[in-house]
Motif scaffolding. Structure first.
Motif, PDB file in Angstrom:
ATOM      1  N   THR A  54       0.829  -1.207   0.000  1.00 42.07           N
ATOM      2  CA  THR A  54       0.000   0.000   0.000  1.00 42.07           C
ATOM      3  C   THR A  54       0.863   1.256   0.000  1.00 42.07           C
ATOM      4  O   THR A  54       0.596   2.196  -0.750  1.00 42.07           O
ATOM      5  CB  THR A  54      -0.933  -0.006   1.230  1.00 42.07           C
ATOM      6  OG1 THR A  54      -1.725  -1.195   1.191  1.00 42.07           O
ATOM      7  CG2 THR A  54      -1.843   1.194   1.245  1.00 42.07           C
ATOM      8  N   ARG A  55       1.906   1.249   0.791  1.00 44.65           N
ATOM      9  CA  ARG A  55       2.785   2.429   0.840  1.00 44.65           C
ATOM     10  C   ARG A  55       3.561   2.611  -0.456  1.00 44.65           C
ATOM     11  O   ARG A  55       3.785   3.744  -0.897  1.00 44.65           O
ATOM     12  CB  ARG A  55       3.725   2.340   2.031  1.00 44.65           C
ATOM     13  CG  ARG A  55       2.958   2.477   3.333  1.00 44.65           C
ATOM     14  CD  ARG A  55       3.842   2.470   4.521  1.00 44.65           C
ATOM     15  NE  ARG A  55       3.031   2.508   5.726  1.00 44.65           N
ATOM     16  CZ  ARG A  55       3.517   2.561   6.943  1.00 44.65           C
ATOM     17  NH1 ARG A  55       4.827   2.595   7.123  1.00 44.65           N
ATOM     18  NH2 ARG A  55       2.728   2.578   7.988  1.00 44.65           N
ATOM     19  N   LEU A  56       3.954   1.524  -1.086  1.00 39.75           N
ATOM     20  CA  LEU A  56       4.613   1.632  -2.393  1.00 39.75           C
ATOM     21  C   LEU A  56       3.662   2.231  -3.420  1.00 39.75           C
ATOM     22  O   LEU A  56       4.059   3.072  -4.233  1.00 39.75           O
ATOM     23  CB  LEU A  56       5.098   0.263  -2.862  1.00 39.75           C
ATOM     24  CG  LEU A  56       6.329  -0.288  -2.152  1.00 39.75           C
ATOM     25  CD1 LEU A  56       6.491  -1.773  -2.433  1.00 39.75           C
ATOM     26  CD2 LEU A  56       7.569   0.485  -2.561  1.00 39.75           C
ATOM     27  N   LEU A  57       2.410   1.808  -3.385  1.00 41.59           N
ATOM     28  CA  LEU A  57       1.435   2.315  -4.349  1.00 41.59           C
ATOM     29  C   LEU A  57       1.075   3.772  -4.108  1.00 41.59           C
ATOM     30  O   LEU A  57       0.632   4.458  -5.028  1.00 41.59           O
ATOM     31  CB  LEU A  57       0.177   1.444  -4.325  1.00 41.59           C
ATOM     32  CG  LEU A  57       0.369   0.030  -4.862  1.00 41.59           C
ATOM     33  CD1 LEU A  57      -0.849  -0.827  -4.571  1.00 41.59           C
ATOM     34  CD2 LEU A  57       0.681   0.054  -6.353  1.00 41.59           C
ATOM     35  N   ARG A  58       1.281   4.270  -2.919  1.00 37.77           N
ATOM     36  CA  ARG A  58       1.008   5.677  -2.609  1.00 37.77           C
ATOM     37  C   ARG A  58       2.078   6.606  -3.177  1.00 37.77           C
ATOM     38  O   ARG A  58       1.852   7.806  -3.309  1.00 37.77           O
ATOM     39  CB  ARG A  58       0.906   5.895  -1.107  1.00 37.77           C
ATOM     40  CG  ARG A  58      -0.372   5.375  -0.520  1.00 37.77           C
ATOM     41  CD  ARG A  58      -0.451   5.713   0.957  1.00 37.77           C
ATOM     42  NE  ARG A  58      -1.580   5.041   1.559  1.00 37.77           N
ATOM     43  CZ  ARG A  58      -1.661   4.716   2.828  1.00 37.77           C
ATOM     44  NH1 ARG A  58      -0.658   5.002   3.653  1.00 37.77           N
ATOM     45  NH2 ARG A  58      -2.719   4.111   3.303  1.00 37.77           N
ATOM     46  N   LEU A  59       3.253   6.053  -3.480  1.00 39.12           N
ATOM     47  CA  LEU A  59       4.307   6.872  -4.083  1.00 39.12           C
ATOM     48  C   LEU A  59       3.878   7.300  -5.479  1.00 39.12           C
ATOM     49  O   LEU A  59       3.164   6.566  -6.170  1.00 39.12           O
ATOM     50  CB  LEU A  59       5.616   6.081  -4.181  1.00 39.12           C
ATOM     51  CG  LEU A  59       6.283   5.667  -2.880  1.00 39.12           C
ATOM     52  CD1 LEU A  59       7.467   4.751  -3.177  1.00 39.12           C
ATOM     53  CD2 LEU A  59       6.722   6.875  -2.081  1.00 39.12           C
ATOM     54  N   THR A  60       4.335   8.437  -5.912  1.00 40.90           N
ATOM     55  CA  THR A  60       4.027   8.863  -7.270  1.00 40.90           C
ATOM     56  C   THR A  60       4.729   7.933  -8.263  1.00 40.90           C
ATOM     57  O   THR A  60       5.741   7.300  -7.934  1.00 40.90           O
ATOM     58  CB  THR A  60       4.503  10.312  -7.526  1.00 40.90           C
ATOM     59  OG1 THR A  60       5.930  10.342  -7.437  1.00 40.90           O
ATOM     60  CG2 THR A  60       3.880  11.287  -6.530  1.00 40.90           C
ATOM     61  N   ALA A  61       4.197   7.878  -9.461  1.00 44.36           N
ATOM     62  CA  ALA A  61       4.813   7.051 -10.501  1.00 44.36           C
ATOM     63  C   ALA A  61       6.247   7.504 -10.758  1.00 44.36           C
ATOM     64  O   ALA A  61       7.126   6.682 -10.990  1.00 44.36           O
ATOM     65  CB  ALA A  61       3.985   7.108 -11.776  1.00 44.36           C
ATOM     66  N   ALA A  62       6.487   8.800 -10.698  1.00 41.99           N
ATOM     67  CA  ALA A  62       7.842   9.322 -10.933  1.00 41.99           C
ATOM     68  C   ALA A  62       8.827   8.767  -9.903  1.00 41.99           C
ATOM     69  O   ALA A  62       9.945   8.379 -10.249  1.00 41.99           O
ATOM     70  CB  ALA A  62       7.827  10.849 -10.886  1.00 41.99           C
ATOM     71  N   ILE A  63       8.410   8.704  -8.652  1.00 42.68           N
ATOM     72  CA  ILE A  63       9.296   8.158  -7.617  1.00 42.68           C
ATOM     73  C   ILE A  63       9.473   6.660  -7.818  1.00 42.68           C
ATOM     74  O   ILE A  63      10.593   6.145  -7.756  1.00 42.68           O
ATOM     75  CB  ILE A  63       8.753   8.459  -6.206  1.00 42.68           C
ATOM     76  CG1 ILE A  63       8.843   9.954  -5.916  1.00 42.68           C
ATOM     77  CG2 ILE A  63       9.515   7.657  -5.141  1.00 42.68           C
ATOM     78  CD1 ILE A  63       8.180  10.391  -4.628  1.00 42.68           C
ATOM     79  N   ARG A  64       8.386   5.940  -8.079  1.00 47.98           N
ATOM     80  CA  ARG A  64       8.482   4.487  -8.257  1.00 47.98           C
ATOM     81  C   ARG A  64       9.381   4.117  -9.428  1.00 47.98           C
ATOM     82  O   ARG A  64      10.098   3.129  -9.379  1.00 47.98           O
ATOM     83  CB  ARG A  64       7.087   3.879  -8.453  1.00 47.98           C
ATOM     84  CG  ARG A  64       6.258   3.864  -7.192  1.00 47.98           C
ATOM     85  CD  ARG A  64       5.047   2.958  -7.301  1.00 47.98           C
ATOM     86  NE  ARG A  64       4.278   3.083  -8.512  1.00 47.98           N
ATOM     87  CZ  ARG A  64       3.201   3.850  -8.658  1.00 47.98           C
ATOM     88  NH1 ARG A  64       2.754   4.572  -7.657  1.00 47.98           N
ATOM     89  NH2 ARG A  64       2.557   3.876  -9.806  1.00 47.98           N
ATOM     90  N   HIS A  65       9.368   4.901 -10.483  1.00 46.84           N
ATOM     91  CA  HIS A  65      10.156   4.579 -11.676  1.00 46.84           C
ATOM     92  C   HIS A  65      11.585   5.119 -11.615  1.00 46.84           C
ATOM     93  O   HIS A  65      12.379   4.846 -12.507  1.00 46.84           O
ATOM     94  CB  HIS A  65       9.442   5.081 -12.926  1.00 46.84           C
ATOM     95  CG  HIS A  65       8.171   4.342 -13.184  1.00 46.84           C
ATOM     96  ND1 HIS A  65       6.951   4.967 -13.182  1.00 46.84           N
ATOM     97  CD2 HIS A  65       7.926   3.030 -13.401  1.00 46.84           C
ATOM     98  CE1 HIS A  65       6.010   4.072 -13.407  1.00 46.84           C
ATOM     99  NE2 HIS A  65       6.575   2.884 -13.535  1.00 46.84           N
ATOM    100  N   ARG A  66      11.902   5.843 -10.579  1.00 48.25           N
ATOM    101  CA  ARG A  66      13.244   6.412 -10.409  1.00 48.25           C
ATOM    102  C   ARG A  66      14.290   5.334 -10.101  1.00 48.25           C
ATOM    103  O   ARG A  66      15.469   5.510 -10.353  1.00 48.25           O
ATOM    104  CB  ARG A  66      13.213   7.432  -9.274  1.00 48.25           C
ATOM    105  CG  ARG A  66      14.495   8.158  -9.021  1.00 48.25           C
ATOM    106  CD  ARG A  66      14.380   9.144  -7.866  1.00 48.25           C
ATOM    107  NE  ARG A  66      13.302  10.093  -8.128  1.00 48.25           N
ATOM    108  CZ  ARG A  66      12.669  10.780  -7.175  1.00 48.25           C
ATOM    109  NH1 ARG A  66      12.977  10.620  -5.906  1.00 48.25           N
ATOM    110  NH2 ARG A  66      11.717  11.631  -7.501  1.00 48.25           N
TER     111      ARG A  66
END
Length: 91
Positions: A54-66
């Motif tokens: 859940t916390r990973l999914l709350r990150l913006t796509a930009a942060i997740r793809h960084r």
């Protein structure tokens, strides 16, 4: 692995310890730190709990793809029921 205050990871931790695998422990649940640790240590197996999803999914796509997560082959979760919608989003 998830922080040690989550009880479910002890079996996985023990197996990794017995296999003399390198183990990266998180001091607390923090989604972006998890991504950074995967990238920095080239983690290939990770044990998490649904809260971490859940916390990973709350990150913006930009942060997740960084972060480069290409080393991550297995993402194992236990600890609580996980809604199918959350699993689909993580996949």
């Amino acid at each position: 692995t998830a922080p040690l205050y989550f009880g479910g990871q002890y079996g996985i931790f023990s197996q990794a310890w017995g296999a003399r695998a390198d183990i990266v422990l998180m001091p607390k649940v923090d989604a972006e730190s998890f991504l950074a640790l995967v990238e920095r240590h080239r983690v290939n197996h990770a044990y998490v709990v649904p809260t971490m999803f859940t916390r990973l999914l709350r990150l913006t796509a930009a942060i997740r793809h960084r972060y480069d997560l290409s080393s991550l082959n297995y993402l194992i979760h236990t600890g609580a029921p996980c809604p199918i919608t959350v699993k689909r989003q993580i996949i």
